[in-house]
Design a protein around this motif. Structure first.
Motif, PDB file in Angstrom:
ATOM      1  N   PHE A 103      -3.776  -6.823   9.476  1.00 10.20           N
ATOM      2  CA  PHE A 103      -2.288  -6.531   9.398  1.00 10.20           C
ATOM      3  C   PHE A 103      -2.179  -5.525   8.598  1.00 10.20           C
ATOM      4  O   PHE A 103      -1.376  -4.484   8.858  1.00 10.20           O
ATOM      5  CB  PHE A 103      -1.656  -7.725   8.971  1.00 10.20           C
ATOM      6  CG  PHE A 103      -0.237  -7.652   8.630  1.00 10.20           C
ATOM      7  CD1 PHE A 103       0.654  -7.606   9.596  1.00 10.20           C
ATOM      8  CD2 PHE A 103       0.449  -7.490   7.462  1.00 10.20           C
ATOM      9  CE1 PHE A 103       2.222  -7.567   9.157  1.00 10.20           C
ATOM     10  CE2 PHE A 103       1.542  -7.047   7.151  1.00 10.20           C
ATOM     11  CZ  PHE A 103       2.234  -7.207   7.842  1.00 10.20           C
ATOM     12  N   HIS A 104      -2.771  -5.488   7.444  1.00 13.52           N
ATOM     13  CA  HIS A 104      -2.523  -4.463   6.507  1.00 13.52           C
ATOM     14  C   HIS A 104      -2.932  -3.004   7.097  1.00 13.52           C
ATOM     15  O   HIS A 104      -2.636  -2.053   6.479  1.00 13.52           O
ATOM     16  CB  HIS A 104      -2.992  -4.668   4.989  1.00 13.52           C
ATOM     17  CG  HIS A 104      -2.086  -5.539   4.388  1.00 13.52           C
ATOM     18  ND1 HIS A 104      -0.962  -5.251   4.090  1.00 13.52           N
ATOM     19  CD2 HIS A 104      -2.275  -6.815   3.700  1.00 13.52           C
ATOM     20  CE1 HIS A 104      -0.330  -6.494   3.173  1.00 13.52           C
ATOM     21  NE2 HIS A 104      -1.243  -7.302   3.130  1.00 13.52           N
ATOM     22  N   ARG A 105      -4.249  -3.109   7.758  1.00 13.90           N
ATOM     23  CA  ARG A 105      -4.651  -1.940   8.359  1.00 13.90           C
ATOM     24  C   ARG A 105      -3.864  -1.153   9.164  1.00 13.90           C
ATOM     25  O   ARG A 105      -3.617  -0.220   9.186  1.00 13.90           O
ATOM     26  CB  ARG A 105      -6.064  -2.479   9.079  1.00 13.90           C
ATOM     27  CG  ARG A 105      -6.736  -0.919   9.414  1.00 13.90           C
ATOM     28  CD  ARG A 105      -7.843  -1.482  10.181  1.00 13.90           C
ATOM     29  NE  ARG A 105      -7.503  -1.886  11.567  1.00 13.90           N
ATOM     30  CZ  ARG A 105      -7.362  -1.261  12.677  1.00 13.90           C
ATOM     31  NH1 ARG A 105      -7.424   0.192  12.569  1.00 13.90           N
ATOM     32  NH2 ARG A 105      -6.979  -1.851  13.763  1.00 13.90           N
ATOM     33  N   LEU A 106      -3.075  -2.169  10.128  1.00 12.86           N
ATOM     34  CA  LEU A 106      -2.187  -1.489  11.120  1.00 12.86           C
ATOM     35  C   LEU A 106      -1.090  -1.153  10.367  1.00 12.86           C
ATOM     36  O   LEU A 106      -0.521  -0.256  11.078  1.00 12.86           O
ATOM     37  CB  LEU A 106      -1.757  -2.524  11.935  1.00 12.86           C
ATOM     38  CG  LEU A 106      -3.143  -2.963  12.920  1.00 12.86           C
ATOM     39  CD1 LEU A 106      -2.468  -4.060  13.914  1.00 12.86           C
ATOM     40  CD2 LEU A 106      -3.511  -2.004  13.985  1.00 12.86           C
ATOM     41  N   HIS A 107      -0.574  -1.492   9.332  1.00 16.72           N
ATOM     42  CA  HIS A 107       0.635  -1.195   8.557  1.00 16.72           C
ATOM     43  C   HIS A 107       0.203   0.037   7.711  1.00 16.72           C
ATOM     44  O   HIS A 107       1.245   0.177   6.912  1.00 16.72           O
ATOM     45  CB  HIS A 107       1.433  -2.513   7.861  1.00 16.72           C
ATOM     46  CG  HIS A 107       2.012  -3.095   9.016  1.00 16.72           C
ATOM     47  ND1 HIS A 107       1.189  -3.893  10.020  1.00 16.72           N
ATOM     48  CD2 HIS A 107       3.414  -3.325   9.135  1.00 16.72           C
ATOM     49  CE1 HIS A 107       2.097  -4.693  10.562  1.00 16.72           C
ATOM     50  NE2 HIS A 107       3.316  -4.469  10.298  1.00 16.72           N
ATOM     51  N   GLN A 108      -0.881   0.397   7.514  1.00 18.07           N
ATOM     52  CA  GLN A 108      -1.381   1.470   6.566  1.00 18.07           C
ATOM     53  C   GLN A 108      -0.854   0.786   5.255  1.00 18.07           C
ATOM     54  O   GLN A 108      -0.288   2.077   4.192  1.00 18.07           O
ATOM     55  CB  GLN A 108      -0.769   2.801   6.893  1.00 18.07           C
ATOM     56  CG  GLN A 108      -1.161   3.113   8.407  1.00 18.07           C
ATOM     57  CD  GLN A 108      -0.445   4.469   8.744  1.00 18.07           C
ATOM     58  OE1 GLN A 108       0.426   5.028   8.243  1.00 18.07           O
ATOM     59  NE2 GLN A 108      -1.233   4.928  10.163  1.00 18.07           N
ATOM     60  N   THR A 109      -0.911  -0.070   4.612  1.00 20.10           N
ATOM     61  CA  THR A 109      -0.869  -0.612   3.294  1.00 20.10           C
ATOM     62  C   THR A 109      -1.764   0.038   2.353  1.00 20.10           C
ATOM     63  O   THR A 109      -3.027   0.144   2.513  1.00 20.10           O
ATOM     64  CB  THR A 109      -0.854  -2.102   3.389  1.00 20.10           C
ATOM     65  OG1 THR A 109      -0.127  -2.677   4.310  1.00 20.10           O
ATOM     66  CG2 THR A 109      -0.116  -2.440   1.868  1.00 20.10           C
ATOM     67  N   PRO A 110      -1.300   0.465   1.104  1.00 22.91           N
ATOM     68  CA  PRO A 110      -2.205   0.915  -0.073  1.00 22.91           C
ATOM     69  C   PRO A 110      -3.081  -0.055  -0.422  1.00 22.91           C
ATOM     70  O   PRO A 110      -2.949  -1.383  -0.414  1.00 22.91           O
ATOM     71  CB  PRO A 110      -1.297   1.153  -1.282  1.00 22.91           C
ATOM     72  CG  PRO A 110       0.065   1.362  -0.421  1.00 22.91           C
ATOM     73  CD  PRO A 110       0.211   0.558   0.953  1.00 22.91           C
ATOM     74  N   MET A 111      -4.278   0.166  -0.638  1.00 21.34           N
ATOM     75  CA  MET A 111      -5.455  -0.619  -0.831  1.00 21.34           C
ATOM     76  C   MET A 111      -5.429  -1.384  -1.987  1.00 21.34           C
ATOM     77  O   MET A 111      -5.836  -2.554  -1.926  1.00 21.34           O
ATOM     78  CB  MET A 111      -6.765   0.454  -1.023  1.00 21.34           C
ATOM     79  CG  MET A 111      -8.241  -0.437  -0.928  1.00 21.34           C
ATOM     80  SD  MET A 111      -8.333  -1.132   0.729  1.00 21.34           S
ATOM     81  CE  MET A 111      -8.550   0.084   1.611  1.00 21.34           C
ATOM     82  N   GLN A 112      -4.660  -0.807  -3.167  1.00 25.18           N
ATOM     83  CA  GLN A 112      -4.319  -1.917  -4.114  1.00 25.18           C
ATOM     84  C   GLN A 112      -3.443  -3.146  -3.878  1.00 25.18           C
ATOM     85  O   GLN A 112      -3.982  -4.507  -4.135  1.00 25.18           O
ATOM     86  CB  GLN A 112      -3.635  -1.111  -5.248  1.00 25.18           C
ATOM     87  CG  GLN A 112      -3.594  -1.810  -6.687  1.00 25.18           C
ATOM     88  CD  GLN A 112      -4.806  -2.458  -6.981  1.00 25.18           C
ATOM     89  OE1 GLN A 112      -6.036  -1.775  -7.159  1.00 25.18           O
ATOM     90  NE2 GLN A 112      -4.902  -3.563  -7.657  1.00 25.18           N
ATOM     91  N   GLN A 113      -2.561  -2.938  -3.071  1.00 27.77           N
ATOM     92  CA  GLN A 113      -1.694  -3.944  -2.545  1.00 27.77           C
ATOM     93  C   GLN A 113      -2.536  -4.867  -1.551  1.00 27.77           C
ATOM     94  O   GLN A 113      -2.245  -6.145  -1.472  1.00 27.77           O
ATOM     95  CB  GLN A 113      -0.420  -3.342  -1.907  1.00 27.77           C
ATOM     96  CG  GLN A 113       0.517  -4.571  -1.303  1.00 27.77           C
ATOM     97  CD  GLN A 113       1.885  -3.921  -0.533  1.00 27.77           C
ATOM     98  OE1 GLN A 113       2.176  -2.815  -0.796  1.00 27.77           O
ATOM     99  NE2 GLN A 113       2.500  -4.845   0.061  1.00 27.77           N
ATOM    100  N   VAL A 114      -3.471  -4.432  -0.821  1.00 27.87           N
ATOM    101  CA  VAL A 114      -4.042  -5.466   0.117  1.00 27.87           C
ATOM    102  C   VAL A 114      -4.926  -6.060  -0.660  1.00 27.87           C
ATOM    103  O   VAL A 114      -5.024  -7.274  -0.346  1.00 27.87           O
ATOM    104  CB  VAL A 114      -5.036  -4.352   0.808  1.00 27.87           C
ATOM    105  CG1 VAL A 114      -6.019  -5.408   2.102  1.00 27.87           C
ATOM    106  CG2 VAL A 114      -4.143  -3.396   1.884  1.00 27.87           C
ATOM    107  N   LEU A 115      -5.575  -5.589  -1.641  1.00 29.01           N
ATOM    108  CA  LEU A 115      -6.505  -6.199  -2.518  1.00 29.01           C
ATOM    109  C   LEU A 115      -5.485  -7.675  -3.323  1.00 29.01           C
ATOM    110  O   LEU A 115      -6.058  -8.867  -3.615  1.00 29.01           O
ATOM    111  CB  LEU A 115      -7.088  -5.782  -3.821  1.00 29.01           C
ATOM    112  CG  LEU A 115      -8.187  -6.286  -4.848  1.00 29.01           C
ATOM    113  CD1 LEU A 115      -9.100  -7.039  -3.906  1.00 29.01           C
ATOM    114  CD2 LEU A 115      -8.731  -5.226  -5.615  1.00 29.01           C
ATOM    115  N   THR A 116      -4.530  -7.131  -3.826  1.00 24.36           N
ATOM    116  CA  THR A 116      -3.528  -8.077  -4.425  1.00 24.36           C
ATOM    117  C   THR A 116      -3.216  -9.255  -3.605  1.00 24.36           C
ATOM    118  O   THR A 116      -3.197 -10.441  -3.985  1.00 24.36           O
ATOM    119  CB  THR A 116      -2.273  -7.342  -5.089  1.00 24.36           C
ATOM    120  OG1 THR A 116      -2.789  -6.490  -6.195  1.00 24.36           O
ATOM    121  CG2 THR A 116      -1.244  -8.528  -5.781  1.00 24.36           C
ATOM    122  N   ASP A 117      -2.689  -8.824  -2.324  1.00 22.31           N
ATOM    123  CA  ASP A 117      -2.597 -10.006  -1.205  1.00 22.31           C
ATOM    124  C   ASP A 117      -3.596 -10.881  -0.839  1.00 22.31           C
ATOM    125  O   ASP A 117      -3.412 -11.961  -0.948  1.00 22.31           O
ATOM    126  CB  ASP A 117      -1.790  -9.252  -0.176  1.00 22.31           C
ATOM    127  CG  ASP A 117      -0.522  -8.471  -0.342  1.00 22.31           C
ATOM    128  OD1 ASP A 117      -0.081  -8.669  -1.300  1.00 22.31           O
ATOM    129  OD2 ASP A 117       0.042  -7.782   0.550  1.00 22.31           O
TER     130      ASP A 117
END
Length: 531
Positions: free
Chosen positions: A450-464
């Motif tokens: 989901f975060h890859r498709l939404h181009q989420t910053p890596m730090q936010q991905v790790l936090t989530d």
């Protein structure tokens, strides 16, 4: 609701299931014990009928004796303070020992007086307009005024229809606001999509029909934006189209280009009126739609960040439930500890048939109309998704279809099953043996994708992902570790894989209690019992 949910039959009279009820008042509106303790003449009810800028209010004791005559209250801080002082003076003058404040729910207008009296220390309750109407009609038929509404609110509160509303935690309030805002933007975007296709068709007849998903086809939309007529497409030619696509960093799809040029050659002589004007409108609407889509994407990223702080993230293990649908359900349901059982969920959203019973006649009809429509919609959307993407629920839907069951009735049955499954999944941590969990999806892998498709910053991905691990029951972590390890090994084999993903997954594995060495030594981890 047509189909199997409706029908009329004659059967022997049986006592209602409410025979175990000890009080006729609603549990969240009961005041009998408090009135008995202090006496009806020492118990006061402040009734407020709100409007946009002002409210009408009064104060009376339990028996209906007026303590403060009906009067107008402006929605300003000074006027609220003056009204509160007046109520306290009336309490002392008439020796009132207990007081509640009831406010009629009126859109958002009731929030100002409700919060003002609540902040002053009064117990503030809400009366639904439906209850007000039912208690006004017998006493004042055909006479609806602010004063008769106040009298009806007082009667409703005495009967137990002044309900205490549970205050949602900040996490669920944020989920609710963001989810509803996203739904509003999606509806606007859908309306814009229809207008975009219409105006594009008026400027270039037949062009929009060439593509099933026009707005998602970058080649089609790029050509549509730069050409206002079929003749302009022919003039641009294959080389011009390819050059423009390269300038916009869009891959040249030769099949799509051939389709466009073939259409242009056939439609070059078509009569077009006001084509340039319709094309300009199309470009304006398309720009607005792109802005809405960017806003929706940003809101969905925020929804994921809030969802992982709630146990509703566990529902993503079911095939067919992703971040948005789980967030919608969490936003409308609220904390699961607010429901005694699964029937309380479907009871709140009204997923049960209406009933008419009198003497020996007992008939059921369509599902009830008065219910929490937003929660009902969230459950029904999930039912649609599971009927399409979950093998178990898809099989049930196909069986219903083969038996001729109305598709609406079938979806209601699915939603009822989902409510029971969701309650068991959220309220407990024990492994579930439900057929939908035989081949569960990886929650962490769904979030990562989901975060890859939404181009989420890596730090936010790790936090989530880290917060999601904290919400997982212990018996699911072995399965999650296996899936994450497999993805990490596949990532290591790629020569051009992004470096950040390897660091991200390694950190997630550490959170799951698996070291990177364990991943490199073996091709598989022994998962614990799956849910």
């Amino acid at each position: 609701m047509a189909g199997k949910l409706s029908g009329s039959r004659r059967r022997s009279y049986t006592k209602s299931r409410a025979k175990n009820r000890q009080h006729l008042q609603k549990p969240s509106g009961a005041i009998t014990n408090r009135v008995t303790k202090v006496g009806g003449d020492r118990f006061a009810i402040v009734s407020i009928d709100p409007a946009k800028n002002r409210s009408e209010w009064m104060m009376a004791d339990y028996f209906g004796k007026l303590l403060i005559e009906p009067q107008t209250l402006e929605h300003q801080s000074g006027h609220f303070k003056a009204a509160i002082v007046l109520v306290r003076q009336a309490q002392q003058e008439h020796q009132i020992k207990d007081t509640i404040v009831v406010v009629e729910r009126t859109g958002n207008y009731h929030l100002a007086p409700k919060r003002a009296f609540a902040s002053a220390g009064f117990e503030t309750r809400v009366v639904h307009p439906f209850a007000t109407k039912q208690y006004r009609m017998p006493a004042d038929p055909g006479n609806k005024t602010d004063e008769t509404d106040l009298h009806a609110q007082h009667r409703a509160a005495v009967a137990g229809f002044g309900l205490c509303e549970r205050e949602l935690p900040i996490t669920y309030r944020e989920l609710q606001l963001r989810s509803r805002h996203r739904r509003n933007l999606v509806e606007k975007s859908s309306s814009l999509a229809c207008q975009i296709r219409d105006n594009l068709h008026l400027s270039m007849p037949g062009y929009a029909a060439l593509f099933d998903r026009l707005l998602e086809n970058h080649t089609a939309m790029s050509v549509g934006r730069c050409c206002e007529s079929p003749a302009k497409v022919l003039k641009l030619g294959r080389d011009g189209i390819c050059k423009r696509l390269r300038n916009e960093s869009i891959r040249c799809n030769q099949r799509a280009i051939d389709k466009i040029l073939s259409w242009a050659s056939q439609s070059a002589d078509a009569p077009i009126q006001d084509g340039a004007l319709h094309h300009a409108i199309f470009k304006d609407l398309d720009e607005l739609n792109q802005h809405l889509n960017r806003q929706i994407t940003a809101i969905e990223r925020d929804l994921a960040s809030v969802l992982v702080q709630t146990p509703y993230v566990r529902l993503m293990a079911i095939p067919g439930i992703n971040v948005v649908s789980a967030a919608d359900l969490a936003a409308e349901m609220g904390p699961i500890d607010g429901y005694a059982n699964a029937n309380a969920i479907t009871g709140r959203c009204g997923l049960f048939p209406s009933r008419h019973q009198s003497d020996q006649t007992d008939s059921s009809g369509p599902i009830i109309r008065k219910a929490n429509r937003r929660l009902r919609c969230a459950l029904m959307r999930i039912a649609d998704n599971l009927a399409a993407h979950c093998a178990y629920y898809r099989g049930l839907a196909e069986q219903d279809f083969a038996r001729g069951v109305d598709i609406r009735a079938s979806r209601v049955k699915t939603a009822k099953k989902i409510s029971r499954l969701a309650f068991a999944c959220l309220a407990g941590d024990q492994p579930l043996k439900h057929p939908a969990f035989r081949s569960p999806d990886s929650i962490l892998e769904k979030l990562r994708e989901f975060h890859r498709l939404h181009q989420t910053p890596m730090q936010q991905v790790l936090t989530d992902l880290t917060r999601a691990v904290e919400q997982l029951p212990g018996h699911t972590q072995g399965h999650e570790a296996t899936v994450v390890s497999k993805v990490l090994r596949e990532h290591a084999k790629r020569k051009r894989a992004p470096v950040g993903i390897g660091k991200l997954l390694t950190a997630v594995l550490a959170r799951l209690g698996v070291s990177p060495n364990d991943v490199s030594k073996t091709n598989s981890l022994e998962p614990e019992d799956r849910p």
